[in-house]
Scaffold this motif. Structure first.
Motif, PDB file in Angstrom:
ATOM      1  N   GLN A  24       0.757  -1.114   0.196  1.00 38.14           N
ATOM      2  CA  GLN A  24      -0.109   0.388  -0.378  1.00 38.14           C
ATOM      3  C   GLN A  24       0.932   1.327   0.136  1.00 38.14           C
ATOM      4  N   LEU A  25       1.846   1.413   1.128  1.00 45.00           N
ATOM      5  CA  LEU A  25       2.784   2.468   1.161  1.00 45.00           C
ATOM      6  C   LEU A  25       3.898   2.809  -0.490  1.00 45.00           C
ATOM      7  N   ALA A  26       3.889   1.382  -1.154  1.00 48.08           N
ATOM      8  CA  ALA A  26       5.153   1.375  -2.105  1.00 48.08           C
ATOM      9  C   ALA A  26       3.444   1.813  -3.440  1.00 48.08           C
ATOM     10  N   ALA A  27       2.840   1.221  -3.334  1.00 54.91           N
ATOM     11  CA  ALA A  27       1.845   1.681  -4.335  1.00 54.91           C
ATOM     12  C   ALA A  27       1.425   3.254  -4.469  1.00 54.91           C
ATOM     13  N   GLU A  28       1.047   4.061  -2.964  1.00 57.32           N
ATOM     14  CA  GLU A  28       0.657   5.270  -3.063  1.00 57.32           C
ATOM     15  C   GLU A  28       1.667   6.572  -2.873  1.00 57.32           C
ATOM     16  N   GLY A  29       2.648   5.426  -2.987  1.00 56.10           N
ATOM     17  CA  GLY A  29       4.510   7.087  -3.257  1.00 56.10           C
ATOM     18  C   GLY A  29       4.197   7.410  -1.756  1.00 56.10           C
ATOM     19  N   ARG A  30       4.185   6.764  -0.703  1.00 55.10           N
ATOM     20  CA  ARG A  30       4.202   6.788   0.926  1.00 55.10           C
ATOM     21  C   ARG A  30       5.375   6.073   1.891  1.00 55.10           C
ATOM     22  N   THR A  31       6.095   6.304   2.249  1.00 55.76           N
ATOM     23  CA  THR A  31       6.138   5.694   3.539  1.00 55.76           C
ATOM     24  C   THR A  31       6.612   5.627   4.953  1.00 55.76           C
ATOM     25  N   THR A  32       6.991   4.788   6.066  1.00 52.15           N
ATOM     26  CA  THR A  32       6.620   5.026   7.615  1.00 52.15           C
ATOM     27  C   THR A  32       7.444   5.980   8.124  1.00 52.15           C
ATOM     28  N   ILE A  40      11.116   6.959   0.587  1.00 50.56           N
ATOM     29  CA  ILE A  40      10.281   6.077  -0.598  1.00 50.56           C
ATOM     30  C   ILE A  40      10.228   5.987  -1.799  1.00 50.56           C
ATOM     31  N   ASN A  41      11.882   6.240  -2.088  1.00 51.09           N
ATOM     32  CA  ASN A  41      12.347   5.155  -2.887  1.00 51.09           C
ATOM     33  C   ASN A  41      12.708   4.605  -2.618  1.00 51.09           C
ATOM     34  N   TYR A  42      12.944   3.705  -1.558  1.00 49.06           N
ATOM     35  CA  TYR A  42      13.748   2.873  -0.881  1.00 49.06           C
ATOM     36  C   TYR A  42      12.650   1.982  -0.680  1.00 49.06           C
ATOM     37  N   THR A  43      11.360   2.882  -0.592  1.00 48.83           N
ATOM     38  CA  THR A  43      10.462   1.344  -0.199  1.00 48.83           C
ATOM     39  C   THR A  43       9.745   1.111  -1.375  1.00 48.83           C
ATOM     40  N   LYS A  44       9.352   1.204  -2.039  1.00 53.84           N
ATOM     41  CA  LYS A  44       9.447   0.872  -3.859  1.00 53.84           C
ATOM     42  C   LYS A  44      10.773  -0.003  -3.996  1.00 53.84           C
ATOM     43  N   LEU A  45      11.458  -0.066  -3.901  1.00 49.89           N
ATOM     44  CA  LEU A  45      12.509  -0.492  -4.133  1.00 49.89           C
ATOM     45  C   LEU A  45      12.570  -2.352  -3.366  1.00 49.89           C
ATOM     46  N   ASN A  46      12.298  -2.089  -1.861  1.00 48.07           N
ATOM     47  CA  ASN A  46      12.463  -2.959  -1.043  1.00 48.07           C
ATOM     48  C   ASN A  46      11.533  -4.474  -1.514  1.00 48.07           C
ATOM     49  N   LEU A  47      10.191  -3.710  -1.961  1.00 51.30           N
ATOM     50  CA  LEU A  47       9.114  -4.235  -1.501  1.00 51.30           C
ATOM     51  C   LEU A  47       9.785  -4.946  -3.021  1.00 51.30           C
ATOM     52  N   SER A  48       9.868  -5.237  -4.333  1.00 51.47           N
ATOM     53  CA  SER A  48      10.170  -5.434  -5.194  1.00 51.47           C
ATOM     54  C   SER A  48      11.376  -6.563  -4.736  1.00 51.47           C
ATOM     55  N   ARG A  49      12.519  -6.306  -3.969  1.00 51.35           N
ATOM     56  CA  ARG A  49      14.153  -7.207  -3.675  1.00 51.35           C
ATOM     57  C   ARG A  49      12.801  -7.923  -2.911  1.00 51.35           C
ATOM     58  N   SER A  50      12.779  -7.527  -1.932  1.00 56.33           N
ATOM     59  CA  SER A  50      11.641  -8.674  -0.719  1.00 56.33           C
ATOM     60  C   SER A  50      10.269 -10.146  -1.828  1.00 56.33           C
ATOM     61  N   LYS A  51       9.873  -8.976  -2.680  1.00 60.85           N
ATOM     62  CA  LYS A  51       9.020 -10.639  -3.060  1.00 60.85           C
ATOM     63  C   LYS A  51       9.696 -11.180  -4.302  1.00 60.85           C
ATOM     64  N   ARG A  52      10.669 -10.596  -4.779  1.00 61.57           N
ATOM     65  CA  ARG A  52      11.507 -11.637  -5.618  1.00 61.57           C
ATOM     66  C   ARG A  52      12.752 -12.865  -4.652  1.00 61.57           C
ATOM     67  N   LEU A  53      12.615 -12.652  -3.326  1.00 63.50           N
ATOM     68  CA  LEU A  53      13.664 -13.091  -2.316  1.00 63.50           C
ATOM     69  C   LEU A  53      12.145 -14.159  -2.027  1.00 63.50           C
ATOM     70  N   ASP A  54      10.963 -13.572  -1.727  1.00 59.65           N
ATOM     71  CA  ASP A  54       9.518 -14.676  -1.273  1.00 59.65           C
ATOM     72  C   ASP A  54       9.264 -15.780  -2.148  1.00 59.65           C
ATOM     73  N   LYS A  55      10.079 -14.884  -3.756  1.00 63.21           N
ATOM     74  CA  LYS A  55      10.148 -16.022  -5.024  1.00 63.21           C
ATOM     75  C   LYS A  55      11.089 -17.221  -5.063  1.00 63.21           C
ATOM     76  N   TRP A  83      10.673   1.464   4.388  1.00 58.89           N
ATOM     77  CA  TRP A  83      12.790   1.685   3.587  1.00 58.89           C
ATOM     78  C   TRP A  83      14.071   0.957   4.138  1.00 58.89           C
ATOM     79  N   CYS A  84      14.083   0.000   5.183  1.00 58.75           N
ATOM     80  CA  CYS A  84      15.173  -0.434   5.216  1.00 58.75           C
ATOM     81  C   CYS A  84      16.632  -1.109   4.595  1.00 58.75           C
ATOM     82  N   GLY A  85      16.776  -0.997   3.913  1.00 62.01           N
ATOM     83  CA  GLY A  85      17.629  -2.532   2.353  1.00 62.01           C
ATOM     84  C   GLY A  85      18.288  -3.306   3.635  1.00 62.01           C
TER      85      GLY A  85
END
Length: 203
Positions: A24-32, A40-55, A83-85
Protein backbone atom coordinates in the motif's frame (compact mmCIF):
# COMPACT_ATOMS: atom_id res chain seq x y z
CA UNK A 1 11.50 -4.79 29.41
CA UNK A 2 8.95 -7.59 29.90
CA UNK A 3 6.04 -5.17 29.64
CA UNK A 4 7.54 -3.49 26.56
CA UNK A 5 7.84 -6.84 24.82
CA UNK A 6 4.32 -7.94 25.75
CA UNK A 7 2.87 -4.71 24.36
CA UNK A 8 4.97 -4.99 21.19
CA UNK A 9 3.98 -8.60 20.51
CA UNK A 10 0.30 -7.82 21.13
CA UNK A 11 0.21 -5.10 18.49
CA UNK A 12 2.74 -6.60 16.07
CA UNK A 13 1.88 -7.56 12.48
CA UNK A 14 2.15 -10.91 10.77
CA UNK A 15 4.35 -11.13 7.68
CA UNK A 16 1.22 -11.07 5.51
CA UNK A 17 -0.08 -7.94 7.23
CA UNK A 18 3.32 -6.28 6.95
CA UNK A 19 3.47 -7.00 3.23
CA UNK A 20 0.00 -5.55 2.73
CA UNK A 21 1.18 -2.34 4.39
CA UNK A 22 4.39 -2.49 2.34
CA UNK A 23 2.44 -2.76 -0.94
CA UNK A 24 0.00 0.00 0.00
CA UNK A 25 2.80 2.40 0.89
CA UNK A 26 4.66 1.68 -2.35
CA UNK A 27 1.50 2.05 -4.45
CA UNK A 28 0.63 5.37 -2.82
CA UNK A 29 4.15 6.77 -2.92
CA UNK A 30 4.40 6.89 0.86
CA UNK A 31 6.52 5.33 3.57
CA UNK A 32 6.64 4.98 7.34
CA UNK A 33 8.34 7.28 9.82
CA UNK A 34 9.51 10.70 8.69
CA UNK A 35 8.71 10.88 4.95
CA UNK A 36 11.26 11.90 2.36
CA UNK A 37 11.97 11.17 -1.31
CA UNK A 38 14.87 8.83 -0.53
CA UNK A 39 12.91 6.71 1.95
CA UNK A 40 9.90 6.57 -0.40
CA UNK A 41 12.14 5.41 -3.23
CA UNK A 42 13.78 2.76 -1.04
CA UNK A 43 10.35 1.52 0.09
CA UNK A 44 9.42 0.80 -3.54
CA UNK A 45 12.80 -0.76 -4.25
CA UNK A 46 12.70 -2.92 -1.12
CA UNK A 47 9.23 -4.21 -1.95
CA UNK A 48 10.54 -5.44 -5.30
CA UNK A 49 13.55 -7.10 -3.66
CA UNK A 50 11.41 -8.74 -0.96
CA UNK A 51 8.94 -10.11 -3.49
CA UNK A 52 11.78 -11.62 -5.52
CA UNK A 53 13.26 -13.29 -2.45
CA UNK A 54 9.87 -14.60 -1.35
CA UNK A 55 9.67 -16.45 -4.67
CA UNK A 56 13.24 -17.73 -4.85
CA UNK A 57 14.35 -18.67 -1.30
CA UNK A 58 14.87 -22.38 -0.77
CA UNK A 59 16.08 -23.87 2.50
CA UNK A 60 18.37 -26.89 2.46
CA UNK A 61 17.18 -30.12 4.10
CA UNK A 62 19.71 -29.57 6.90
CA UNK A 63 18.39 -26.06 7.54
CA UNK A 64 14.79 -27.29 7.56
CA UNK A 65 15.68 -30.04 10.04
CA UNK A 66 17.40 -27.55 12.32
CA UNK A 67 14.44 -25.19 12.50
CA UNK A 68 11.87 -27.99 12.63
CA UNK A 69 13.70 -29.39 15.67
CA UNK A 70 12.57 -26.41 17.77
CA UNK A 71 10.19 -28.20 20.14
CA UNK A 72 8.80 -25.27 22.13
CA UNK A 73 6.84 -22.26 20.99
CA UNK A 74 8.90 -19.23 20.06
CA UNK A 75 7.98 -15.75 18.89
CA UNK A 76 10.38 -14.16 16.45
CA UNK A 77 9.88 -10.42 16.83
CA UNK A 78 11.45 -8.18 14.20
CA UNK A 79 11.81 -4.42 14.63
CA UNK A 80 12.07 -2.79 11.23
CA UNK A 81 10.78 -0.23 8.69
CA UNK A 82 9.81 -0.75 5.02
CA UNK A 83 12.49 1.69 3.81
CA UNK A 84 15.32 -0.33 5.43
CA UNK A 85 17.48 -2.06 2.82
CA UNK A 86 18.99 -4.62 5.20
CA UNK A 87 15.50 -5.62 6.36
CA UNK A 88 14.40 -6.28 2.79
CA UNK A 89 17.25 -8.78 2.54
CA UNK A 90 16.54 -10.60 5.82
CA UNK A 91 12.79 -10.56 6.52
CA UNK A 92 11.92 -12.95 3.66
CA UNK A 93 14.39 -15.46 5.15
CA UNK A 94 12.86 -15.12 8.63
CA UNK A 95 9.46 -15.76 7.08
CA UNK A 96 10.62 -18.77 5.08
CA UNK A 97 12.09 -20.29 8.25
CA UNK A 98 8.93 -19.64 10.26
CA UNK A 99 6.85 -21.35 7.56
CA UNK A 100 8.75 -24.60 8.03
CA UNK A 101 8.26 -24.79 11.81
CA UNK A 102 4.93 -25.01 13.63
CA UNK A 103 6.60 -23.64 16.75
CA UNK A 104 7.80 -20.34 15.29
CA UNK A 105 5.50 -17.32 15.04
CA UNK A 106 6.95 -14.36 13.15
CA UNK A 107 5.77 -10.91 14.29
CA UNK A 108 6.84 -7.51 12.97
CA UNK A 109 6.71 -4.04 14.50
CA UNK A 110 7.83 -0.64 13.24
CA UNK A 111 10.86 0.92 14.88
CA UNK A 112 9.67 4.51 14.93
CA UNK A 113 6.40 3.56 16.62
CA UNK A 114 8.24 1.63 19.34
CA UNK A 115 11.23 3.76 20.39
CA UNK A 116 11.42 2.42 23.95
CA UNK A 117 11.71 -1.19 22.80
CA UNK A 118 14.18 -0.21 20.07
CA UNK A 119 16.33 1.56 22.66
CA UNK A 120 16.56 -1.70 24.61
CA UNK A 121 18.22 -3.35 21.60
CA UNK A 122 20.65 -0.74 20.31
CA UNK A 123 23.66 -1.67 18.20
CA UNK A 124 26.69 0.28 19.43
CA UNK A 125 24.33 3.02 20.61
CA UNK A 126 22.47 3.20 17.31
CA UNK A 127 18.84 2.34 16.47
CA UNK A 128 20.03 0.12 13.63
CA UNK A 129 17.45 -2.15 12.00
CA UNK A 130 16.32 -4.77 11.45
CA UNK A 131 16.55 -6.13 14.97
CA UNK A 132 15.56 -9.77 15.25
CA UNK A 133 14.55 -10.92 18.74
CA UNK A 134 13.89 -14.56 19.68
CA UNK A 135 11.37 -14.94 22.52
CA UNK A 136 10.40 -18.12 24.35
CA UNK A 137 6.85 -19.26 25.13
CA UNK A 138 6.77 -16.82 28.08
CA UNK A 139 8.03 -13.94 25.91
CA UNK A 140 11.41 -13.95 27.62
CA UNK A 141 14.35 -12.94 25.41
CA UNK A 142 16.37 -15.97 24.29
CA UNK A 143 18.68 -14.19 21.87
CA UNK A 144 18.78 -11.38 19.33
CA UNK A 145 20.47 -10.60 16.02
CA UNK A 146 20.93 -7.68 13.69
CA UNK A 147 21.01 -5.42 11.92
CA UNK A 148 22.88 -7.57 9.41
CA UNK A 149 25.13 -10.63 9.25
CA UNK A 150 28.77 -10.46 10.33
CA UNK A 151 29.86 -10.88 6.72
CA UNK A 152 27.67 -7.99 5.51
CA UNK A 153 28.87 -5.86 8.42
CA UNK A 154 32.46 -6.51 7.33
CA UNK A 155 31.63 -5.28 3.81
CA UNK A 156 30.23 -2.09 5.33
CA UNK A 157 33.09 -1.55 7.78
CA UNK A 158 35.77 -2.23 5.17
CA UNK A 159 34.17 0.32 2.83
CA UNK A 160 33.94 2.99 5.52
CA UNK A 161 37.55 2.37 6.53
CA UNK A 162 38.67 2.84 2.93
CA UNK A 163 36.40 5.74 1.94
CA UNK A 164 35.68 7.38 5.28
CA UNK A 165 31.91 7.53 4.87
CA UNK A 166 28.66 5.79 4.02
CA UNK A 167 27.37 6.82 0.60
CA UNK A 168 25.34 5.58 -2.36
CA UNK A 169 28.26 3.55 -3.70
CA UNK A 170 28.38 1.63 -0.43
CA UNK A 171 24.67 0.82 -0.76
CA UNK A 172 25.30 -0.44 -4.29
CA UNK A 173 28.24 -2.62 -3.22
CA UNK A 174 26.29 -4.00 -0.26
CA UNK A 175 23.38 -4.88 -2.55
CA UNK A 176 25.75 -6.67 -4.95
CA UNK A 177 27.13 -8.62 -2.00
CA UNK A 178 23.63 -9.60 -0.90
CA UNK A 179 22.82 -10.79 -4.42
CA UNK A 180 25.95 -12.93 -4.55
CA UNK A 181 25.61 -14.36 -1.03
CA UNK A 182 21.95 -15.37 -1.58
CA UNK A 183 21.13 -15.19 2.14
CA UNK A 184 23.52 -17.92 3.22
CA UNK A 185 25.18 -15.71 5.85
CA UNK A 186 21.79 -14.83 7.36
CA UNK A 187 20.61 -18.44 7.38
CA UNK A 188 23.86 -19.70 8.89
CA UNK A 189 23.82 -17.16 11.71
CA UNK A 190 20.15 -17.73 12.59
CA UNK A 191 20.82 -21.46 12.52
CA UNK A 192 23.73 -20.91 14.94
CA UNK A 193 21.47 -18.96 17.29
CA UNK A 194 18.95 -21.81 17.31
CA UNK A 195 21.62 -24.47 17.82
CA UNK A 196 23.28 -22.47 20.62
CA UNK A 197 19.96 -22.22 22.42
CA UNK A 198 19.30 -25.95 22.03
CA UNK A 199 22.76 -26.82 23.33
CA UNK A 200 22.47 -24.51 26.33
CA UNK A 201 19.08 -25.98 27.17
CA UNK A 202 20.53 -29.48 27.35
CA UNK A 203 23.48 -28.62 29.62
Amino acid sequence: MEELIKIAVAKAMSYTEYNLLFKQLAAEGRTTGEPGPEKINYTKLNLSRSKRLDKTIKLSEGQKECFQSINKKQTWLVVTEPWCGDAAQSLPFFNKISECSKNIELKIILRDENPELMDAFLTKGSRSIPKFIILDENLQVINHWGPRSKAATKVLNDYIQEHGQMDEQLKTELQLWYNKNKGEAILNEIQELVLCEKNSATI
